[in-house]
Write a protein that holds these residues in place. Structure first.
Motif, mmCIF file in Angstrom:
data_model
loop_
_atom_site.group_PDB
_atom_site.id
_atom_site.type_symbol
_atom_site.label_atom_id
_atom_site.label_comp_id
_atom_site.label_asym_id
_atom_site.label_seq_id
_atom_site.Cartn_x
_atom_site.Cartn_y
_atom_site.Cartn_z
ATOM 1 N N GLU A 1 0.832 -1.206 0.000
ATOM 2 C CA GLU A 1 0.000 0.000 0.000
ATOM 3 C C GLU A 1 0.867 1.257 0.000
ATOM 4 O O GLU A 1 0.587 2.225 -0.705
ATOM 5 N N ILE A 2 1.929 1.234 0.787
ATOM 6 C CA ILE A 2 2.835 2.385 0.848
ATOM 7 C C ILE A 2 3.543 2.555 -0.492
ATOM 8 O O ILE A 2 3.656 3.680 -1.015
ATOM 9 N N SER A 3 4.000 1.460 -1.070
ATOM 10 C CA SER A 3 4.674 1.526 -2.369
ATOM 11 C C SER A 3 3.748 2.091 -3.434
ATOM 12 O O SER A 3 4.185 2.879 -4.287
ATOM 13 N N ALA A 4 2.490 1.714 -3.389
ATOM 14 C CA ALA A 4 1.528 2.241 -4.356
ATOM 15 C C ALA A 4 1.447 3.765 -4.247
ATOM 16 O O ALA A 4 1.376 4.462 -5.274
ATOM 17 N N ARG A 5 1.483 4.279 -3.032
ATOM 18 C CA ARG A 5 1.455 5.745 -2.857
ATOM 19 C C ARG A 5 2.750 6.379 -3.353
ATOM 20 O O ARG A 5 2.737 7.443 -3.972
ATOM 21 N N ILE A 6 3.879 5.719 -3.086
ATOM 22 C CA ILE A 6 5.168 6.268 -3.510
ATOM 23 C C ILE A 6 5.264 6.331 -5.033
ATOM 24 O O ILE A 6 5.731 7.324 -5.597
ATOM 25 N N TYR A 7 4.813 5.295 -5.723
ATOM 26 C CA TYR A 7 4.922 5.228 -7.176
ATOM 27 C C TYR A 7 3.737 5.851 -7.905
ATOM 28 O O TYR A 7 3.766 5.957 -9.139
ATOM 29 N N ALA A 8 2.717 6.287 -7.187
ATOM 30 C CA ALA A 8 1.517 6.857 -7.807
ATOM 31 C C ALA A 8 1.880 8.038 -8.704
ATOM 32 O O ALA A 8 2.678 8.899 -8.334
ATOM 33 N N GLY A 9 1.306 8.051 -9.884
ATOM 34 C CA GLY A 9 1.493 9.176 -10.790
ATOM 35 C C GLY A 9 2.753 9.132 -11.632
ATOM 36 O O GLY A 9 2.953 9.992 -12.494
ATOM 37 N N ILE A 10 3.612 8.164 -11.393
ATOM 38 C CA ILE A 10 4.807 8.036 -12.233
ATOM 39 C C ILE A 10 4.399 7.244 -13.470
ATOM 40 O O ILE A 10 3.887 6.124 -13.344
ATOM 41 N N PRO A 11 4.601 7.814 -14.646
ATOM 42 C CA PRO A 11 4.176 7.112 -15.867
ATOM 43 C C PRO A 11 4.818 5.730 -15.991
ATOM 44 O O PRO A 11 5.991 5.533 -15.657
ATOM 45 N N ALA A 12 4.028 4.790 -16.497
ATOM 46 C CA ALA A 12 4.498 3.411 -16.661
ATOM 47 C C ALA A 12 5.755 3.342 -17.521
ATOM 48 O O ALA A 12 6.658 2.546 -17.247
ATOM 49 N N GLU A 13 5.834 4.206 -18.540
ATOM 50 C CA GLU A 13 7.017 4.202 -19.404
ATOM 51 C C GLU A 13 8.259 4.601 -18.620
ATOM 52 O O GLU A 13 9.343 4.041 -18.827
ATOM 53 N N ASP A 14 8.123 5.566 -17.715
ATOM 54 C CA ASP A 14 9.261 5.987 -16.891
ATOM 55 C C ASP A 14 9.688 4.870 -15.950
ATOM 56 O O ASP A 14 10.892 4.639 -15.746
ATOM 57 N N LEU A 15 8.720 4.178 -15.367
ATOM 58 C CA LEU A 15 9.045 3.062 -14.485
ATOM 59 C C LEU A 15 9.736 1.936 -15.249
ATOM 60 O O LEU A 15 10.677 1.320 -14.738
ATOM 61 N N ALA A 16 9.303 1.693 -16.492
ATOM 62 C CA ALA A 16 9.928 0.649 -17.308
ATOM 63 C C ALA A 16 11.373 1.019 -17.635
ATOM 64 O O ALA A 16 12.274 0.173 -17.548
#
Length: 146
Positions: free
Chosen positions: A109-124
């Protein structure tokens, strides 16, 4: 005006330690350490009992830890009743499974908040870059310790 930092060891380290501090804060509520959580997770996601030496080798590889220290972590998990030895194998106990599942859900749940809003392409892209950095660092370490 702030500038976006270029990825380097310091930036990666700061991100790692920030995330690790969050995880360790959660784990403290369950009486577990970071090393114990890494070890417990490997047994929790296995499809059955895990050989102790295999588990220790995997944790050593992941954390770049001393094998004797990892054996101590395994012993601590056994003493806490989270892992159960059977011959040279280990299985997770019901208590261990509960610690793993509840701490993983909370950190998820915390990780979801940390990564929220970061585009999937950037995460990839970040994932590919970090995997390559890890691979190269592991190769350097292997060459240094050979």
């Amino acid at each position: 005006m702030t500038t976006t930092p270029t990825v380097n060891g310091r930036v990666i380290g700061l991100a790692h330690y920030a995330g690790r501090a969050v995880l360790e804060t959660v784990l403290a509520r369950y009486g577990a350490t970071f090393q114990q959580s890494v070890t417990l997770r490997l047994v929790a996601v296995a499809e059955g009992p895990v050989e102790r030496d295999t588990l220790v080798a995997e944790v050593v590889g992941a954390l770049k830890a001393d094998p004797a220290d990892v054996h101590g972590v395994v012993d601590a998990l056994i003493d806490k009743g989270l892992l159960e030895p059977a011959a040279n194998q280990l299985r997770i106990t019901d208590a261990g499974q509960k610690v793993y599942e509840t701490s993983a859900a909370e950190t998820g749940e915390i990780s979801a908040r940390i990564y929220a809003g970061i585009p999937a392409e950037d995460l990839a892209v970040a994932g590919r870059v970090l995997a390559l950095v890890t691979e190269r660092a592991d190769a350097e370490l292997a060459a240094m310790t050979a």
